[in-house]
Scaffold this motif. Structure first.
Motif, PDB file in Angstrom:
ATOM      1  N   PHE A   7      12.632  24.834  36.896  1.00 36.40           N
ATOM      2  CA  PHE A   7      13.806  25.621  37.272  1.00 36.40           C
ATOM      3  C   PHE A   7      14.684  24.859  38.261  1.00 36.40           C
ATOM      4  N   SER A   8      14.053  24.267  39.306  1.00 33.61           N
ATOM      5  CA  SER A   8      14.829  23.533  40.306  1.00 33.61           C
ATOM      6  C   SER A   8      15.563  22.369  39.666  1.00 33.61           C
ATOM      7  N   ALA A   9      14.854  21.640  38.783  1.00 27.30           N
ATOM      8  CA  ALA A   9      15.477  20.479  38.155  1.00 27.30           C
ATOM      9  C   ALA A   9      16.694  20.910  37.343  1.00 27.30           C
ATOM     10  N   TYR A  10      16.590  22.037  36.654  1.00 24.21           N
ATOM     11  CA  TYR A  10      17.705  22.520  35.833  1.00 24.21           C
ATOM     12  C   TYR A  10      18.901  22.872  36.715  1.00 24.21           C
ATOM     13  N   MET A  11      18.612  23.567  37.842  1.00 33.19           N
ATOM     14  CA  MET A  11      19.700  23.970  38.726  1.00 33.19           C
ATOM     15  C   MET A  11      20.403  22.746  39.309  1.00 33.19           C
ATOM     16  N   SER A  67      11.006  16.778  32.042  1.00 35.34           N
ATOM     17  CA  SER A  67      10.398  15.709  32.830  1.00 35.34           C
ATOM     18  C   SER A  67       9.858  16.274  34.138  1.00 35.34           C
ATOM     19  N   ALA A  68      10.548  17.290  34.681  1.00 38.35           N
ATOM     20  CA  ALA A  68      10.084  17.866  35.952  1.00 38.35           C
ATOM     21  C   ALA A  68       8.728  18.539  35.781  1.00 38.35           C
ATOM     22  N   ASN A  69       8.550  19.314  34.705  1.00 37.03           N
ATOM     23  CA  ASN A  69       7.268  20.024  34.623  1.00 37.03           C
ATOM     24  C   ASN A  69       6.119  19.069  34.332  1.00 37.03           C
ATOM     25  N   ASN A  70       6.412  17.982  33.620  1.00 36.86           N
ATOM     26  CA  ASN A  70       5.331  17.032  33.376  1.00 36.86           C
ATOM     27  C   ASN A  70       4.982  16.227  34.628  1.00 36.86           C
ATOM     28  N   ALA A  71       6.011  15.815  35.379  1.00 39.14           N
ATOM     29  CA  ALA A  71       5.750  15.097  36.631  1.00 39.14           C
ATOM     30  C   ALA A  71       4.961  15.993  37.576  1.00 39.14           C
ATOM     31  N   HIS A  72       5.347  17.263  37.608  1.00 41.19           N
ATOM     32  CA  HIS A  72       4.665  18.230  38.466  1.00 41.19           C
ATOM     33  C   HIS A  72       3.192  18.346  38.083  1.00 41.19           C
ATOM     34  N   ALA A  73       2.929  18.391  36.763  1.00 38.42           N
ATOM     35  CA  ALA A  73       1.540  18.521  36.317  1.00 38.42           C
ATOM     36  C   ALA A  73       0.698  17.348  36.811  1.00 38.42           C
ATOM     37  N   GLN A  74       1.285  16.142  36.860  1.00 39.42           N
ATOM     38  CA  GLN A  74       0.500  14.978  37.279  1.00 39.42           C
ATOM     39  C   GLN A  74       0.323  14.924  38.794  1.00 39.42           C
TER      40      GLN A  74
END
Lengths: 171, 499
Positions: free
Chosen positions: B276-280, B305-312
């Motif tokens: 959400f933050s990345a989209y905003m 890309s944000a949710n995948n980076a977050h997962a790692q």
């Protein structure tokens, strides 16, 4: 002003509940308070100890008082603030799903994995009107075979696969 | 040992045939549940915990990690093609991804999502490799007072970032602590909160708790509404994005990776928040903000890309400090405990093969996901046609056998029934179970460190304030609570956490 509950909310929105601004929060608060009371009762004989040498009851008892406080705040707040109406509990899927877990628990040691899976699937299928009995039969047999092969044969778990030879042991 | 030598060791472990197989199984299962709406990584990992019991620790954790980041890939497929978030963190991808698909550009959207995720996954894993070690070495110097304060800080972050208001989150933490403390006391052997049941003297088992709070209520909630799915009719033609897509997507991917990596380290933040933050941010910096919602390629690249980076990067606090930052990491911590590994800074030095093997497997897994998944998209779409009325029965049977197989005891199934009922009530009362699960995992460690710190200081409670690092953690925790009770910040937080 008392906020109006959603007229479509099918839950107990009669009389008393309608006066409560945030019924959901009230229920949750009461639940937490009951849990804290249960905890305190269970911990009544456990030694508290001192801060320096804490006994086994020190932290759990403190946490219970904290929980009591949070529950109290929620219950108190729910009377004066507005919140969402109670969400409806769908008792059929809930009851049936939990029921099939219960069937599995009761059956597994007596009837073995294969038969118990058939029974649990048969019960679970009642959870939704969308189930079709032909499909249910197929998936019941498939799952029973699959779980027996995977868990008992492949993974070698010590779960009985079949009912005992003598039916006297079942009952 | 330096980073290169460590990574060599890691690849040696991760490239062994058995671990490659478990990595592949993990990312395939992850993609599958990511694609299927109504079953997410938390429920799946809780379902698979019993199986990991029978695997070697490294393989088990490699597989579970693969499920988590694999689900982030799979979620985008459903979001783009069917306008349904297959995964909660893909909610944002629906907005522009589905619009791209309706304009006949489903292929490029899928490719941008996959390549963006690959890039983000590789960069974030590099950060994990680089940052976890210094953090763990620092944590090894912590005394019990520092540890206690650090965990208190972690719990507070989980509270302020949980959905809903603060008081219920505090209450959920308290319930989690109580459940975590139940069982016989380590030092004195006294039974606490066990109802006199022998089965509870070892403590509440993590698997029925996690399954009961997540997997079963999820099934019931899905059964409440009739199923509606509209699968895209058009054929997917041309996967490759245009040069213009690339030019617009790569800065968005970079920013998304940065935001996701930073948020992943914060305890309590879900990958939804990152997306959400990345989209905003993308919408704010874009020169063409009016295109967002109409199929802007940045609107797919950034959140994915944000949710995948977050997962790692959310593995960093778990593997270096032993503190799980979110519910999935709490499950990973549970999986480590099941294997007899106490999560904490000592994992890296005591079990370097486990730590570096996992890191290396994440690179391998991310590459596998792109190589395997893009050609397989048609198969995943076909799987979307499996109706939920068959799926939930299979999930249910799997839960039953899994829980029973833990100790071959029906008591665990009874426990599952109790927690399922509680979990359903929490869902209806809009209470997020994540703080409860975190507190459950941290409870025993908090108590141990609290008691040790006070024992060392001869019962002087100011020990937590006189040691600078401990004081810093406590002040940071206090600051967070004050900050998030300010009306303005509270509003923004509520807006950001709104689904």
């Amino acid at each position: 002003m008392i906020p109006r509950a959603d007229p479509r909310a099918p839950s107990p929105s009669t009389g008393l509940w309608r006066r409560v601004g945030a019924p959901t929060e009230l229920l949750a608060g009461l639940f937490f308070m009951a849990l804290a009371a249960l905890g305190l009762w269970l911990l009544r004989d456990v030694r508290l100890g001192t801060a320096m040498r804490m006994g086994p009851g020190f932290l759990p008892t403190s946490v219970c008082y904290g929980l009591l406080l949070f529950g109290l705040i929620m219950a108190g707040r729910s009377l004066v603030t507005a919140g969402p109406p109670l969400a409806r509990w769908h008792l059929r899927p809930l009851g049936v799903v939990l029921g099939s877990l219960l069937v599995f628990a009761v059956g597994i040691q007596r009837l073995g994995l294969f038969v118990t899976t058939l029974l649990a699937v048969a019960v679970a299928a009642l959870a939704t009107p969308e189930s079709r009995w032909r499909e249910v039969v197929v998936i019941a047999v498939a799952l029973a075979a699959f779980s027996t092969v995977l868990f008992v044969r492949a993974l070698g778990l010590p779960i009985p696969a079949w009912p005992p030879v003598s039916w006297a042991q079942v009952f | 040992m330096d980073l290169a030598a460590n990574l060599m060791l890691g690849f040696e472990v991760a490239l062994s045939p058995i671990n490659l197989v478990y990595c592949l199984v993990g990312v395939l299962v992850g993609t599958l549940i990511g694609v299927l709406p109504g079953i997410g990584p938390i429920a799946t990992i809780s379902m698979l915990l019993p199986i990991t019991f029978h695997l070697p620790p490294v393989s088990a954790l490699i597989m579970l990690a693969g499920i988590y980041y694999g689900a982030q890939y799979g979620g985008s497929t459903t979001a783009i093609l069917v306008n349904l978030p297959g995964e909660a963190s893909s909610v944002v991808t629906c907005i522009d991804g589905y619009q791209m698909a309706r304009q006949g550009r489903a292929g490029p959207a899928l490719a941008v999502a996959a390549l963006g995720s690959l890039f983000a996954g590789c960069v974030a894993t590099l950060m994990l490799a680089a940052f976890a070690q210094p953090l763990a070495s620092a944590a090894l110097l912590f005394g019990p007072a520092e540890y206690f304060s650090l965990m208190a800080f972690g719990l507070v972050l989980a509270i302020v970032l949980a959905q809903g208001s603060l008081v219920p989150a505090f209450a959920m933490i308290a319930v989690g602590l109580l459940l975590g403390l139940a069982g016989s006391d380590v030092t004195t052997g006294a039974d606490r909160l066990t109802f006199g049941l022998i089965e509870l003297s070892e403590g509440v088992d993590f698997v029925p708790l996690a399954m009961g709070l997540y997997a079963i209520p999820e099934i019931v909630k899905n059964l409440e509404q009739p199923e509606q799915r509209s699968v895209l009719r058009e054929r997917i033609q041309g996967l490759w994005p245009t040069a213009d897509d690339f030019r617009r997507a790569w800065p968005a991917t970079l920013r998304g990776t940065g935001i996701g990596s930073a948020l992943g380290i914060l305890p309590g933040s879900g990958s939804m928040l990152a997306a959400f933050s990345a989209y905003m941010v993308e919408k704010q910096v874009s020169r063409r903000p009016e295109e967002f919602g109409q199929g802007a390629v940045e609107g797919v690249a950034a959140p994915e890309s944000a949710n995948n980076a977050h997962a790692q990067t959310s593995f960093i606090p778990l593997l270096s400090l032993g503190i799980p930052p979110n519910a999935v990491m709490a499950l990973m911590a549970g999986a480590m405990t099941i294997q007899g590994i106490q999560p904490g800074p000592q994992v890296m030095s005591a079990k370097p093969d486990l730590f570096w093997g996992m890191i290396a497997s994440m690179w391998i897994g991310n590459v596998m996901l792109v190589v395997i998944n893009l050609p397989l998209i048609r198969i995943w779409v076909a799987l979307l046609k499996v109706p939920y009325r068959l799926l939930y029965i299979a999930i249910l049977v799997f839960c039953c056998v899994g829980v029973y197989s833990l100790h071959n005891s029906t008591f665990d199934i009874v426990l599952l029934i109790v927690f399922s009922l509680v979990g359903y009530a929490f869902a209806k009362w809009k209470l997020d179970p994540a703080p409860l699960v975190l507190a459950f995992i941290l409870g025993p460690m908090i108590e141990e460190n609290l008691r040790r710190a006070l024992l060392v200081s001869n019962g002087d409670p100011t020990v937590f304030l006189s040691r600078p690092l401990s004081l810093a953690f406590l002040l940071a925790a206090l600051g967070m609570i004050v900050l998030f009770t300010l009306p303005k910040v509270k509003q923004r937080r509520d807006a950001a956490l709104q689904e």
